[in-house]
Design a protein around this motif. Structure first.
Motif, PDB file in Angstrom:
ATOM      1  N   ALA A 157      -1.754   0.690  -6.802  1.00  0.00           N
ATOM      2  CA  ALA A 157      -0.355   0.901  -6.424  1.00  0.00           C
ATOM      3  C   ALA A 157      -0.214   1.160  -4.937  1.00  0.00           C
ATOM      4  CB  ALA A 157       0.234   2.065  -7.217  1.00  0.00           C
ATOM      5  N   VAL A 158      -1.187   1.878  -4.334  1.00  0.00           N
ATOM      6  CA  VAL A 158      -1.092   2.180  -2.905  1.00  0.00           C
ATOM      7  C   VAL A 158      -1.431   0.963  -2.053  1.00  0.00           C
ATOM      8  CG1 VAL A 158      -1.520   4.636  -3.217  1.00  0.00           C
ATOM      9  CG2 VAL A 158      -3.453   3.108  -2.831  1.00  0.00           C
ATOM     10  N   LYS A 159      -1.801  -0.131  -2.685  1.00  0.00           N
ATOM     11  CA  LYS A 159      -1.998  -1.407  -1.989  1.00  0.00           C
ATOM     12  C   LYS A 159      -0.887  -2.390  -2.348  1.00  0.00           C
ATOM     13  CE  LYS A 159      -7.037  -0.772  -2.057  1.00  0.00           C
ATOM     14  NZ  LYS A 159      -6.969   0.636  -2.462  1.00  0.00           N
ATOM     15  N   ILE A 160      -0.646  -2.562  -3.638  1.00  0.00           N
ATOM     16  CA  ILE A 160       0.371  -3.516  -4.091  1.00  0.00           C
ATOM     17  C   ILE A 160       1.751  -3.107  -3.598  1.00  0.00           C
ATOM     18  CG2 ILE A 160       1.520  -4.490  -6.114  1.00  0.00           C
ATOM     19  CD1 ILE A 160      -1.144  -4.173  -7.632  1.00  0.00           C
ATOM     20  N   GLY A 161       2.090  -1.816  -3.711  1.00  0.00           N
ATOM     21  CA  GLY A 161       3.422  -1.346  -3.330  1.00  0.00           C
ATOM     22  C   GLY A 161       3.772  -1.651  -1.884  1.00  0.00           C
ATOM     23  N   PRO A 162       2.990  -1.166  -0.903  1.00  0.00           N
ATOM     24  CA  PRO A 162       3.334  -1.432   0.490  1.00  0.00           C
ATOM     25  C   PRO A 162       3.199  -2.898   0.880  1.00  0.00           C
ATOM     26  CG  PRO A 162       1.249  -0.247   0.338  1.00  0.00           C
ATOM     27  CD  PRO A 162       1.860  -0.236  -1.023  1.00  0.00           C
ATOM     28  N   PRO A 441       3.256   9.910  -2.745  1.00  0.00           N
ATOM     29  CA  PRO A 441       3.501   8.622  -2.092  1.00  0.00           C
ATOM     30  C   PRO A 441       4.035   8.781  -0.670  1.00  0.00           C
ATOM     31  CG  PRO A 441       5.150   9.063  -3.788  1.00  0.00           C
ATOM     32  CD  PRO A 441       4.078  10.087  -3.943  1.00  0.00           C
ATOM     33  N   ILE A 442       4.583   9.945  -0.358  1.00  0.00           N
ATOM     34  CA  ILE A 442       5.179  10.179   0.957  1.00  0.00           C
ATOM     35  C   ILE A 442       4.103  10.466   2.008  1.00  0.00           C
ATOM     36  CG2 ILE A 442       6.817  11.653   2.217  1.00  0.00           C
ATOM     37  CD1 ILE A 442       8.061  12.270  -0.590  1.00  0.00           C
ATOM     38  N   ALA A 443       2.943  10.965   1.571  1.00  0.00           N
ATOM     39  CA  ALA A 443       1.909  11.441   2.489  1.00  0.00           C
ATOM     40  C   ALA A 443       0.794  10.413   2.664  1.00  0.00           C
ATOM     41  CB  ALA A 443       1.328  12.753   1.969  1.00  0.00           C
ATOM     42  N   PRO A 444       0.474  10.031   3.908  1.00  0.00           N
ATOM     43  CA  PRO A 444      -0.643   9.094   4.136  1.00  0.00           C
ATOM     44  C   PRO A 444      -1.972   9.705   3.698  1.00  0.00           C
ATOM     45  CG  PRO A 444       0.743   9.289   6.087  1.00  0.00           C
ATOM     46  CD  PRO A 444       1.164  10.375   5.150  1.00  0.00           C
ATOM     47  N   PHE A 445      -2.903   8.816   3.351  1.00  0.00           N
ATOM     48  CA  PHE A 445      -4.203   9.236   2.827  1.00  0.00           C
ATOM     49  C   PHE A 445      -5.254   8.302   3.410  1.00  0.00           C
ATOM     50  CE2 PHE A 445      -7.643   8.917  -0.253  1.00  0.00           C
ATOM     51  CZ  PHE A 445      -7.869  10.235  -0.602  1.00  0.00           C
ATOM     52  N   GLY A 446      -6.321   8.874   3.949  1.00  0.00           N
ATOM     53  CA  GLY A 446      -7.402   8.059   4.499  1.00  0.00           C
ATOM     54  C   GLY A 446      -8.367   8.939   5.254  1.00  0.00           C
ATOM     55  N   GLY A 447      -9.421   8.341   5.815  1.00  0.00           N
ATOM     56  CA  GLY A 447     -10.474   9.152   6.395  1.00  0.00           C
ATOM     57  C   GLY A 447     -10.935   8.741   7.765  1.00  0.00           C
ATOM     58  N   GLY A 457      -0.509   5.144   1.426  1.00  0.00           N
ATOM     59  CA  GLY A 457       0.561   6.103   1.219  1.00  0.00           C
ATOM     60  C   GLY A 457       1.387   6.256   2.478  1.00  0.00           C
ATOM     61  N   GLY A 458       2.675   6.580   2.284  1.00  0.00           N
ATOM     62  CA  GLY A 458       3.553   6.798   3.413  1.00  0.00           C
ATOM     63  C   GLY A 458       3.929   5.516   4.137  1.00  0.00           C
ATOM     64  N   LEU A 459       4.727   5.670   5.193  1.00  0.00           N
ATOM     65  CA  LEU A 459       5.138   4.526   6.000  1.00  0.00           C
ATOM     66  C   LEU A 459       3.954   3.846   6.662  1.00  0.00           C
ATOM     67  CD1 LEU A 459       7.265   2.773   7.445  1.00  0.00           C
ATOM     68  CD2 LEU A 459       7.469   4.591   9.156  1.00  0.00           C
ATOM     69  N   GLU A 460       2.936   4.635   7.058  1.00  0.00           N
ATOM     70  CA  GLU A 460       1.778   4.059   7.745  1.00  0.00           C
ATOM     71  C   GLU A 460       1.127   2.957   6.928  1.00  0.00           C
ATOM     72  OE1 GLU A 460       2.522   7.159   7.722  1.00  0.00           O
ATOM     73  OE2 GLU A 460       2.508   7.835   9.809  1.00  0.00           O
ATOM     74  N   ALA A 461       1.078   3.120   5.616  1.00  0.00           N
ATOM     75  CA  ALA A 461       0.467   2.094   4.774  1.00  0.00           C
ATOM     76  C   ALA A 461       1.249   0.795   4.839  1.00  0.00           C
ATOM     77  CB  ALA A 461       0.369   2.583   3.331  1.00  0.00           C
TER      78      ALA A 461
END
Length: 487
Positions: A157-162, A441-447, A457-461
């Motif tokens: 979802a965090v790929k397909i959605g954005p 979904p509002i908060a970006p996630f990554g490392g 997640g978030g607009l950044e995605a």
């Protein structure tokens, strides 16, 4: 056995070969899965390429794309229990988690549905009086989304959605381990009304399917969740098509407990961080750093909580820890635990493969003290916690950052100024303070580091799935000046 199909160019296909998917709770085959080959990948990528430029998708307004995503969100919510049962059956994740998580996945599609017509360009105050210049954000193109088996409906979802919000088309490759829920999702995408070829979903093994997808000349962007070793192969493969990449690669996340922390609350969060999902989480808080003055008390708390965890059938709502997804994962974990004990780590609890069917492994705690045990350095992807103590804040930071990974971290303290210092100094893409394993979904996630690049997640995605087009418009009717001088 149940039979699943690929979804390519708006049609469901058996594929040229199949393989059996095993139920981790008993090790028995329960479903036939299509085994994607190079020709399946080629057809899927070409279908996505045609759909990208077809008037049906290319000329669709961003608002209309959002409405399709809203429809998909509703369908995911309506079918959440069925999808949860499939995921539990195929991966061993407990039903109480898959049910809650998949219901929340619908919120990710709703978030990107609302964002679709808010991905904006910009007008530039250009330094030339006879020019208007603006930026358009356009879809990056055909996206290859490669997702692992764990939390796959969330991670897709965090790929397909954005990607859909941005106007891209996709080929999604599900893992060969536990792919049934992803192939079931294809039916909902079809029902939502997306044009043929906009989303394609297939599954298969890395060398037969994944390598062809990541190196295909028709792919413009690769979004991958998995391990660093596979990511290196993907980056090498992307040299063939110069595709951009976004990579979420897991971690070895520190969980830091200071002497002033609420120990009961921290212990509950540590249980959530390492034993929930049987430890099969990219953000698993697998390295416990606890202040020396409270170490014994905190370990006693944890050991007691670990002993009360209900291990059993993942379809039973009372179960708290189910089986691992594959037998090879259990063998890998058992080997690392044995090697760590041989290196000097003290076994606090667990650490023994239970008898009976299924791929179960008990919640395990290893006190690593000052020994350099394999469990401290390597990502287990299982319910194994490694423990070390610290005396000073400086030492806690050094231990927390003493890894090439940098995905997540937890800090437990009631000292607000200390919390802010730790937030600044810890090298991780996500820092939780007095909580753990929370997402939105509002908060970006990554490392950082070996935990990858890009954000989900978030607009950044959504911006990761766009490219900027600069438009110059001359507003003067006068003849163009000297053509041999750059404007």
């Amino acid at each position: 056995m149940q039979r699943f199909q690929h979804y390519i160019d708006g049609a469901f296909e058996d594929g040229s070969a199949t393989f059996e998917s095993l139920d981790p709770a008993n090790g028995k085959p329960w479903a036939l899965i299509p085994r994607g080959q190079a020709d399946d990948v080629d057809r899927a990528v070409k279908a996505a390429g045609r759909a990208l430029w077809s008037p049906e998708w290319r000329d669709m307004t961003a608002t209309m794309r959002g409405k399709l995503l809203y429809r998909l969100a509703d369908l995911v919510a309506e079918n959440a229990q069925h999808l949860a049962e499939l995921e539990t059956r195929d991966t061993g994740k407990i039903i109480r988690e898959t049910s809650a998580q998949i219901a929340y996945v619908a919120e990710y599609y709703r978030y990107y549905a609302g964002l679709a017509d808010k991905i904006e360009g910009a007008h530039l105050p250009i330094d030339k009086p006879d020019m208007e210049v603006w930026l358009r954000r356009e879809p990056v193109g055909v996206v290859a989304a490669v997702v692992p088996w764990n939390s796959q409906l969330f991670l897709s979802a965090v790929k397909i959605g954005p990607a859909l919000a941005a106007g891209c088309t996709l080929v999604v490759k599900a893992s060969e381990d536990g792919p049934a829920p992803m192939l079931a999702l294809a039916k909902l995408i079809d029902e939502a009304g997306f044009p043929a070829g906009v989303v394609n979903i297939l599954t298969g093994f890395g060398d037969e399917c994944g390598a062809h997808l990541s190196s295909h000349p028709g792919v413009d962007h690769i979004a991958f969740t998995g391990g660093p070793q596979t990511a290196r192969h993907i980056i090498r493969n992307s040299a063939e098509n110069l595709a951009s990449t976004s990579l979420e690669l897991g971690g070895k996340s520190p969980f830091i407990v200071f002497e002033d922390a609420d120990l009961e609350s921290a212990a509950n969060a540590q249980v959530a961080g390492i034993f929930a999902a049987t430890g099969q989480s990219c953000v698993a808080g697998s390295r416990l750093l606890v202040h020396a003055s409270v170490k014994d008390r905190f370990l006693t708390l944890l050991k007691g909580k670990a002993a009360r965890i209900v291990i059993g059938d993942p379809q039973d709502k009372a179960t708290e820890v189910g089986p691992l997804c594959t037998t090879r994962q259990r063998e890998h974990i058992d080997q690392l635990v044995g090697d760590s004990i041989a290196a000097g780590a003290e076994l606090v609890c667990g650490g023994k493969v239970p008898e009976g069917e299924g791929y179960y492994y008990p919640p395990t705690i290893l006190d690593c003290s000052d020994v350099l045990a394999p469990s401290w350095e390597n990502e287990f992807f299982g319910p194994v916690l490694s423990v070390r103590s610290f005396e000073t804040e400086e030492q806690a930071v050094e231990l927390a950052n003493g890894t090439p990974y940098g995905l997540a971290a937890g800090v437990f303290t009631t000292n607000l100024t200390r919390a802010h210092r730790m937030i600044r100094r810890i090298r991780a893409g996500v820092v939780w303070v007095n909580t753990y394993r929370a997402v939105s979904p509002i908060a970006p996630f990554g490392g950082f580091g070996l935990s990858g690049q890009g954000r989900e997640g978030g607009l950044e995605a959504a911006l990761d799935y766009t490219k900027v087009k600069t438009v110059w418009l001359r507003t003067s009717d006068d003849p163009i000046p000297d053509p041999f001088v750059m404007r």
